[in-house]
Design an enzyme around this catalytic site. Structure first.
Site, PDB file in Angstrom:
ATOM      1  N   ARG A 173      -0.170  -8.910  13.518  1.00 50.86           N
ATOM      2  CA  ARG A 173      -0.764  -7.995  12.529  1.00 50.86           C
ATOM      3  C   ARG A 173      -1.582  -8.754  11.488  1.00 50.86           C
ATOM      4  O   ARG A 173      -2.624  -8.268  11.039  1.00 50.86           O
ATOM      5  CB  ARG A 173       0.329  -7.154  11.869  1.00 50.86           C
ATOM      6  CG  ARG A 173       0.753  -6.006  12.767  1.00 50.86           C
ATOM      7  CD  ARG A 173       2.184  -5.606  12.547  1.00 50.86           C
ATOM      8  NE  ARG A 173       2.404  -4.923  11.306  1.00 50.86           N
ATOM      9  CZ  ARG A 173       3.595  -4.853  10.703  1.00 50.86           C
ATOM     10  NH1 ARG A 173       4.641  -5.463  11.204  1.00 50.86           N
ATOM     11  NH2 ARG A 173       3.711  -4.181   9.590  1.00 50.86           N
ATOM     12  N   ARG A 200      11.590  -1.200  10.789  1.00 53.35           N
ATOM     13  CA  ARG A 200      10.513  -0.721  11.655  1.00 53.35           C
ATOM     14  C   ARG A 200      10.441  -1.578  12.923  1.00 53.35           C
ATOM     15  O   ARG A 200      10.630  -2.789  12.869  1.00 53.35           O
ATOM     16  CB  ARG A 200       9.171  -0.816  10.898  1.00 53.35           C
ATOM     17  CG  ARG A 200       8.708   0.521  10.384  1.00 53.35           C
ATOM     18  CD  ARG A 200       7.546   0.410   9.467  1.00 53.35           C
ATOM     19  NE  ARG A 200       6.346  -0.211  10.054  1.00 53.35           N
ATOM     20  CZ  ARG A 200       5.148  -0.216   9.470  1.00 53.35           C
ATOM     21  NH1 ARG A 200       4.996   0.386   8.287  1.00 53.35           N
ATOM     22  NH2 ARG A 200       4.120  -0.810  10.030  1.00 53.35           N
ATOM     23  N   LYS A 251       0.834  -1.215   0.000  1.00 50.83           N
ATOM     24  CA  LYS A 251       0.000   0.000   0.000  1.00 50.83           C
ATOM     25  C   LYS A 251       0.865   1.260   0.000  1.00 50.83           C
ATOM     26  O   LYS A 251       0.652   2.163  -0.793  1.00 50.83           O
ATOM     27  CB  LYS A 251      -0.934   0.021   1.226  1.00 50.83           C
ATOM     28  CG  LYS A 251      -1.894  -1.145   1.291  1.00 50.83           C
ATOM     29  CD  LYS A 251      -2.820  -1.048   2.499  1.00 50.83           C
ATOM     30  CE  LYS A 251      -2.117  -1.096   3.845  1.00 50.83           C
ATOM     31  NZ  LYS A 251      -1.409  -2.366   4.124  1.00 50.83           N
ATOM     32  N   ARG A 259      11.688  -5.541   4.872  1.00 48.41           N
ATOM     33  CA  ARG A 259      11.414  -4.109   4.632  1.00 48.41           C
ATOM     34  C   ARG A 259      12.450  -3.237   5.349  1.00 48.41           C
ATOM     35  O   ARG A 259      12.796  -3.492   6.492  1.00 48.41           O
ATOM     36  CB  ARG A 259      10.011  -3.761   5.134  1.00 48.41           C
ATOM     37  CG  ARG A 259       9.706  -2.267   5.038  1.00 48.41           C
ATOM     38  CD  ARG A 259       8.238  -1.969   5.015  1.00 48.41           C
ATOM     39  NE  ARG A 259       7.547  -2.382   6.232  1.00 48.41           N
ATOM     40  CZ  ARG A 259       6.228  -2.286   6.379  1.00 48.41           C
ATOM     41  NH1 ARG A 259       5.468  -1.824   5.401  1.00 48.41           N
ATOM     42  NH2 ARG A 259       5.663  -2.682   7.507  1.00 48.41           N
ATOM     43  N   ARG A 277      -9.500   0.337   8.979  1.00 46.41           N
ATOM     44  CA  ARG A 277      -9.028  -1.019   9.247  1.00 46.41           C
ATOM     45  C   ARG A 277     -10.052  -1.835  10.012  1.00 46.41           C
ATOM     46  O   ARG A 277      -9.794  -3.001  10.317  1.00 46.41           O
ATOM     47  CB  ARG A 277      -7.749  -0.955  10.068  1.00 46.41           C
ATOM     48  CG  ARG A 277      -6.470  -1.076   9.235  1.00 46.41           C
ATOM     49  CD  ARG A 277      -5.314  -0.893  10.194  1.00 46.41           C
ATOM     50  NE  ARG A 277      -4.110  -1.526   9.813  1.00 46.41           N
ATOM     51  CZ  ARG A 277      -3.049  -0.855   9.326  1.00 46.41           C
ATOM     52  NH1 ARG A 277      -3.114   0.414   9.082  1.00 46.41           N
ATOM     53  NH2 ARG A 277      -1.931  -1.504   9.092  1.00 46.41           N
TER      54      ARG A 277
HETATM   55  P1  ADP Z   1       2.247  -1.838   3.234  1.00 40.97           P
HETATM   56  O1  ADP Z   1       2.288  -0.330   3.205  1.00 40.97           O
HETATM   57  O2  ADP Z   1       1.034  -2.414   2.562  1.00 40.97           O
HETATM   58  O3  ADP Z   1       2.469  -2.419   4.608  1.00 40.97           O
HETATM   59  P2  ADP Z   1       4.807  -1.622   1.809  1.00 40.97           P
HETATM   60  O4  ADP Z   1       4.490  -0.765   0.634  1.00 40.97           O
HETATM   61  O5  ADP Z   1       5.581  -1.005   2.925  1.00 40.97           O
HETATM   62  O6  ADP Z   1       3.470  -2.360   2.352  1.00 40.97           O
HETATM   63  O7  ADP Z   1       5.603  -2.899   1.238  1.00 40.97           O
HETATM   64  C1  ADP Z   1       6.098  -3.911   2.143  1.00 40.97           C
HETATM   65  C2  ADP Z   1       7.472  -4.391   1.668  1.00 40.97           C
HETATM   66  O8  ADP Z   1       7.321  -5.096   0.429  1.00 40.97           O
HETATM   67  C3  ADP Z   1       8.482  -3.267   1.398  1.00 40.97           C
HETATM   68  O9  ADP Z   1       9.759  -3.746   1.783  1.00 40.97           O
HETATM   69  C4  ADP Z   1       8.397  -3.066  -0.121  1.00 40.97           C
HETATM   70  O10 ADP Z   1       9.627  -2.592  -0.664  1.00 40.97           O
HETATM   71  C5  ADP Z   1       8.084  -4.476  -0.611  1.00 40.97           C
HETATM   72  N1  ADP Z   1       7.238  -4.498  -1.821  1.00 40.97           N
HETATM   73  C6  ADP Z   1       6.253  -3.623  -2.178  1.00 40.97           C
HETATM   74  N2  ADP Z   1       5.686  -3.993  -3.345  1.00 40.97           N
HETATM   75  C7  ADP Z   1       6.305  -5.140  -3.723  1.00 40.97           C
HETATM   76  C8  ADP Z   1       6.173  -6.033  -4.847  1.00 40.97           C
HETATM   77  N3  ADP Z   1       5.279  -5.818  -5.803  1.00 40.97           N
HETATM   78  N4  ADP Z   1       6.985  -7.119  -4.899  1.00 40.97           N
HETATM   79  C9  ADP Z   1       7.897  -7.359  -3.929  1.00 40.97           C
HETATM   80  N5  ADP Z   1       8.073  -6.560  -2.843  1.00 40.97           N
HETATM   81  C10 ADP Z   1       7.289  -5.471  -2.734  1.00 40.97           C
HETATM   82  P1  AMP Z   2       0.943   0.637   8.983  1.00 47.13           P
HETATM   83  O1  AMP Z   2       2.046   1.644   8.828  1.00 47.13           O
HETATM   84  O2  AMP Z   2      -0.260   0.960   8.165  1.00 47.13           O
HETATM   85  O3  AMP Z   2       1.451  -0.775   8.800  1.00 47.13           O
HETATM   86  O4  AMP Z   2       0.462   0.754  10.507  1.00 47.13           O
HETATM   87  C1  AMP Z   2       1.343   0.481  11.580  1.00 47.13           C
HETATM   88  C2  AMP Z   2       0.545   0.267  12.876  1.00 47.13           C
HETATM   89  O5  AMP Z   2      -0.153   1.474  13.214  1.00 47.13           O
HETATM   90  C3  AMP Z   2      -0.527  -0.812  12.828  1.00 47.13           C
HETATM   91  O6  AMP Z   2      -0.021  -2.128  13.062  1.00 47.13           O
HETATM   92  C4  AMP Z   2      -1.467  -0.337  13.962  1.00 47.13           C
HETATM   93  O7  AMP Z   2      -0.930  -0.642  15.242  1.00 47.13           O
HETATM   94  C5  AMP Z   2      -1.433   1.184  13.792  1.00 47.13           C
HETATM   95  N1  AMP Z   2      -2.486   1.657  12.855  1.00 47.13           N
HETATM   96  C6  AMP Z   2      -2.301   2.291  11.651  1.00 47.13           C
HETATM   97  N2  AMP Z   2      -3.485   2.576  11.087  1.00 47.13           N
HETATM   98  C7  AMP Z   2      -4.444   2.099  11.933  1.00 47.13           C
HETATM   99  C8  AMP Z   2      -5.854   2.061  11.904  1.00 47.13           C
HETATM  100  N3  AMP Z   2      -6.570   2.566  10.877  1.00 47.13           N
HETATM  101  N4  AMP Z   2      -6.509   1.489  12.957  1.00 47.13           N
HETATM  102  C9  AMP Z   2      -5.834   0.995  13.993  1.00 47.13           C
HETATM  103  N5  AMP Z   2      -4.496   0.974  14.088  1.00 47.13           N
HETATM  104  C10 AMP Z   2      -3.804   1.534  13.068  1.00 47.13           C
END
Ligand code: ADP
Ligand code: AMP
Length: 217
Positions: free
Chosen positions: A171, A160, A14, A128, A89
């Protein structure tokens, strides 16, 4: 102008897609995870409240998130379109969003669900790496040019706090129990579009832009 929600499990891509989409369409990228992490970093009252939940991989309570999103969407910089990444969420968060939209006279155009199998999600989160400037990488799937160093600002990359094995498990459970029901919620409203989140980052971006361009036609 387009107002959209990106749905998907943790690690679905995302944030990666949101940054690219915000650039292409000139819309605001609103990530509740980023807002919460900024508050944790600045040790605000909100950050202190949220940190324990986030480190464990649990969702922060709905009332906290609803206040954050109401405040954020009330600002005039959202008038030219925005993309929500990580909100809603839960069903109560989605219901609150419907109310906020109608109070503010805004319309939700589309909800795009990015689908990725669990094994791949775990591998993505484990590898990541983030930069303070907001850029994100993956050690194998999207590596920086120089190991551990950001391509954009030369900052040092870090992992992270919640990308640990135990937090990732929690999660994913939270995603299936609390967030996955939103797929039916938005299908019933006729707003859901699904894209496959496996494959190259650029290919997935292409699929998402096809969906958005249809809305903009
Ligand atoms: P989200 O925001 O949904 O938690 P991220 O955009 O942070 O996910 O992506 C999670 C991890 O996967 C990051 O390390 C990113 O670089 C990697 N990633 C994102 N898109 C792809 C893809 N299409 N194929 C492989 N790895 C990906
Ligand atoms: P994210 O960066 O989207 O992976 O979010 C990191 C963490 O923030 C999640 O695991 C939750 O603990 C908290 N968080 C982010 N967005 C929400 C949401 N809409 N509702 C509840 N917790 C959230």
């Amino acid at each position: 102008m387009v107002n959209l929600v990106l749905l998907g499990a943790p690690g679905a891509g995302k944030g990666t897609q949101a940054k690219m989409l915000a650039g292409k369409y000139g819309i605001l990228h609103i990530s509740t995870g980023d807002i919460l992490r900024e508050n944790v970093g600045n040790n605000t009252e909100l950050g202190k409240k949220a940190k324990g939940y986030m480190d464990k991989g649990e969702l922060v309570p709905d009332s906290v998130l609803i206040d954050i999103i109401r405040d954020r969407l009330s600002r005039p910089d959202t008038d030219n379109g925005f993309l929500l990444d990580g909100y809603p969420r839960t069903i109560p968060q989605a219901e609150a969003l419907d109310n906020i939209f109608s109070q503010l006279g805004k319309i939700l155009d589309v909800v795009i669900d990015i689908e990725v199998p669990d094994e791949e999600l775990v591998a993505r989160l484990a590898g990541r790496r983030m930069c303070k400037c907001g850029a994100s990488y993956h050690v194998t799937f999207n590596p920086p040019k120089e190991d551990g160093i950001c391509d954009v600002c030369s900052g040092e990359l870090y992992q992270r706090d919640d990308d640990t094995e135990s937090s990732v498990k929690t999660r994913l459970v939270a995603y299936y129990n609390q967030t996955h029901p939103l797929i039916d919620y938005y299908t019933n409203k006729g707003l859901l579009r699904t894209v496959s989140g496996t494959g190259g980052i650029e290919d997935i971006f292409g699929e998402i832009t096809v969906v958005i361009d249809k809305i903009l036609e």
